[in-house]
Write an enzyme that holds these catalytic residues in place. Structure first.
Site: not given
Ligand code: RB5
Length: 149
Positions: A8, A67-70, A132-133, A98, A65
């Site tokens: 993004d 954080t990499g999370i979304g 096992r993995h 793994h 993104c």
């Molecule tokens: C965008 O502002 C931000 O929410 C996105 O890049 C990301 O961190 C979501 O997980």
């Protein structure tokens, strides 16, 4: 290896650096967007790259993104995708050894460029350990295959 990369707007500064670095490691990498200067919703690019990897167009993918999370959450909704959000080197290595992660997600607002490159290199160069993995990964795919579309 042939990789797809996507992000993004939070990842558009880090992305070209990672693209050049992956090429320097001897791999092919294709940018599936978002273009620099455009705002984007991370699920759109997470799903786009994940579908391209899942349908066999690419061996693996990298997503970025803030954080990499979304973007990893979105990618993991695609059947056959094991996307690992790894913002340090140990998790990146384990994600391949793994979990056989076929997509790596990075947080551009979490890691600096040099750490991001180290993470990418560890993940690309690590090898899945199977055994096992593999049994554990198969539990995930069995569950996926049971789910109704
Ligand atoms: C965008 O502002 C931000 O929410 C996105 O890049 C990301 O961190 C979501 O997980």
């Amino acid at each position: 290896m042939k990789l797809a990369i996507g992000s993004d707007h939070g990842g558009t500064e880090l992305k070209p650096i990672i693209i050049e670095y992956v090429k320097s490691l001897g791999h092919e990498i294709v940018d599936l967007g978002v273009p620099v200067g455009e705002k984007a919703d991370y699920p759109d690019y997470g799903i786009k790259v994940a579908e391209a990897v899942a349908n066999g167009e690419y061996d693996s993918g990298i997503l970025i993104c803030g954080t990499g999370i979304g973007i990893s959450i979105a990618a993991n909704k695609v059947k056959g995708i094991r996307c690992a959000c790894a913002n340090e080197v140990f998790s990146a290595k384990m994600a391949k050894e793994h979990n056989n992660a076929n997509i790596l997600a990075l947080g551009a607002r979490v890691v600096g460029t040099e750490v991001a490159k180290m993470i990418v290199k560890e993940w690309i160069n690590a090898e899945f350990q199977g055994d096992r993995h593999l049994k554990r990964i198969n539990i995930i795919s069995d569950y996926e295959n049971k789910k109704k579309a």
